[in-house]
Write a protein that holds these residues in place. Structure first.
Motif, short mmCIF file in Angstrom:
data_model
loop_
_atom_site.label_atom_id
_atom_site.label_comp_id
_atom_site.label_asym_id
_atom_site.label_seq_id
_atom_site.Cartn_x
_atom_site.Cartn_y
_atom_site.Cartn_z
N ALA A 1 0.84 -1.21 0.00
CA ALA A 1 0.00 0.00 0.00
C ALA A 1 0.87 1.25 0.00
O ALA A 1 0.57 2.23 -0.69
N GLY A 2 1.95 1.23 0.76
CA GLY A 2 2.86 2.37 0.76
C GLY A 2 3.53 2.56 -0.58
O GLY A 2 3.71 3.69 -1.05
N ALA A 3 3.88 1.46 -1.23
CA ALA A 3 4.52 1.54 -2.55
C ALA A 3 3.55 2.07 -3.61
O ALA A 3 3.98 2.68 -4.59
N MET A 4 2.27 1.87 -3.39
CA MET A 4 1.27 2.34 -4.34
C MET A 4 0.94 3.82 -4.15
O MET A 4 0.13 4.38 -4.89
N GLU A 5 1.59 4.46 -3.17
CA GLU A 5 1.26 5.85 -2.88
C GLU A 5 1.46 6.76 -4.09
O GLU A 5 0.70 7.70 -4.29
N HIS A 6 2.45 6.48 -4.91
CA HIS A 6 2.68 7.33 -6.07
C HIS A 6 1.47 7.30 -7.01
O HIS A 6 1.01 8.35 -7.48
N ALA A 7 0.95 6.12 -7.28
CA ALA A 7 -0.23 6.01 -8.15
C ALA A 7 -1.45 6.66 -7.50
O ALA A 7 -2.22 7.37 -8.17
N VAL A 8 -1.62 6.43 -6.21
CA VAL A 8 -2.75 7.02 -5.49
C VAL A 8 -2.61 8.54 -5.48
O VAL A 8 -3.60 9.26 -5.63
N ARG A 9 -1.39 9.02 -5.31
CA ARG A 9 -1.14 10.46 -5.31
C ARG A 9 -1.64 11.07 -6.63
O ARG A 9 -2.29 12.11 -6.64
N GLY A 10 -1.32 10.42 -7.73
CA GLY A 10 -1.78 10.90 -9.03
C GLY A 10 -3.30 10.93 -9.12
O GLY A 10 -3.88 11.89 -9.64
N MET A 11 -3.95 9.89 -8.61
CA MET A 11 -5.42 9.84 -8.63
C MET A 11 -6.00 10.99 -7.80
O MET A 11 -6.96 11.64 -8.22
N ILE A 12 -5.43 11.20 -6.63
CA ILE A 12 -5.93 12.25 -5.74
C ILE A 12 -5.75 13.63 -6.38
O ILE A 12 -6.67 14.45 -6.38
N ILE A 13 -4.58 13.86 -6.93
CA ILE A 13 -4.31 15.17 -7.53
C ILE A 13 -5.23 15.40 -8.73
O ILE A 13 -5.80 16.49 -8.88
N ARG A 14 -5.41 14.38 -9.57
CA ARG A 14 -6.33 14.54 -10.71
C ARG A 14 -7.75 14.82 -10.23
O ARG A 14 -8.46 15.64 -10.79
N ASP A 15 -8.15 14.13 -9.17
CA ASP A 15 -9.52 14.27 -8.66
C ASP A 15 -9.75 15.64 -8.01
O ASP A 15 -10.85 16.17 -8.06
N THR A 16 -8.72 16.20 -7.39
CA THR A 16 -8.89 17.45 -6.65
C THR A 16 -8.48 18.69 -7.44
O THR A 16 -8.61 19.80 -6.94
N THR A 17 -7.98 18.51 -8.65
CA THR A 17 -7.56 19.67 -9.45
C THR A 17 -8.34 19.76 -10.75
O THR A 17 -7.84 20.29 -11.73
N GLU A 18 -9.57 19.26 -10.77
CA GLU A 18 -10.39 19.36 -11.99
C GLU A 18 -10.58 20.83 -12.34
O GLU A 18 -10.89 21.66 -11.51
N GLY A 19 -10.37 21.13 -13.59
CA GLY A 19 -10.52 22.50 -14.05
C GLY A 19 -9.26 23.33 -13.90
O GLY A 19 -9.14 24.39 -14.49
N GLU A 20 -8.32 22.86 -13.11
CA GLU A 20 -7.05 23.55 -12.95
C GLU A 20 -6.04 22.95 -13.92
O GLU A 20 -6.33 22.00 -14.62
#
Length: 158
Positions: free
Chosen positions: A19-38
């Motif tokens: 799960a810790g190793a997957m943080e990079h992929a999850v980080r990308g998902m979170i950033i895409r989800d929270t920066t819509e329109g930006e």
């Protein structure tokens, strides 16, 4: 029973590392989800880069908390298994403690993973239930420690 608890502990520690190793992929998902329109984040962003907004930072912190508690309780189950392996008493209570911790980790860390990665904030109510089960697991672990009776007497070692 001790071997099963050790197995669960090692399995949970291993999946916490994954799960810790997957943080990079999850980080990308979170950033895409929270920066819509930006402006879209760069694919080369590193884990150490600051989150682009407060919502992303909050969700990343939730994910990291989930991983941390997942690992803590994997290690706790390994310790519990060791105590069970060298004690003549507390086997059933130890197994119950481990199973309570398993459910607690699933509800606590698992829910934090879902909330952070997918924005499923409606599941927030499960986190304190998982945390309460983790506390109960530690209380049961304490019971196993109080029941501790070494398999080998000190006089046998002399």
């Amino acid at each position: 029973m001790a071997k099963f608890v050790l197995f669960l502990g090692v399995l949970f520690a291993m999946t916490a590392v994954a799960a810790g190793a997957m943080e990079h992929a999850v980080r990308g998902m979170i950033i895409r989800d929270t920066t819509e329109g930006e402006a879209a984040p760069k694919a080369s962003e590193e884990l150490s880069d600051p989150a682009p907004n407060a919502e992303a930072a909050k969700r990343l912190a939730q994910y990291e908390t989930g991983v941390r508690y997942h690992m803590y309780h994997g290690l706790a189950m390994i310790g519990l298994g060791v105590v069970m392996a060298i004690s003549a008493r507390g086997q059933v209570l130890g197994l119950i403690a481990a199973l309570v911790m398993v459910v607690g980790v699933k509800l606590f860390s698992g829910t934090l993973y879902l909330i952070s990665a997918f924005g499923m904030a409606e599941l927030t109510m499960l986190v304190p239930i998982g945390g309460s089960l983790l506390l109960l697991g530690w209380l049961l672990f304490l019971g196993v420690v109080l029941l501790f009776d070494p398999l080998v007497d000190k006089e046998d070692l002399d």
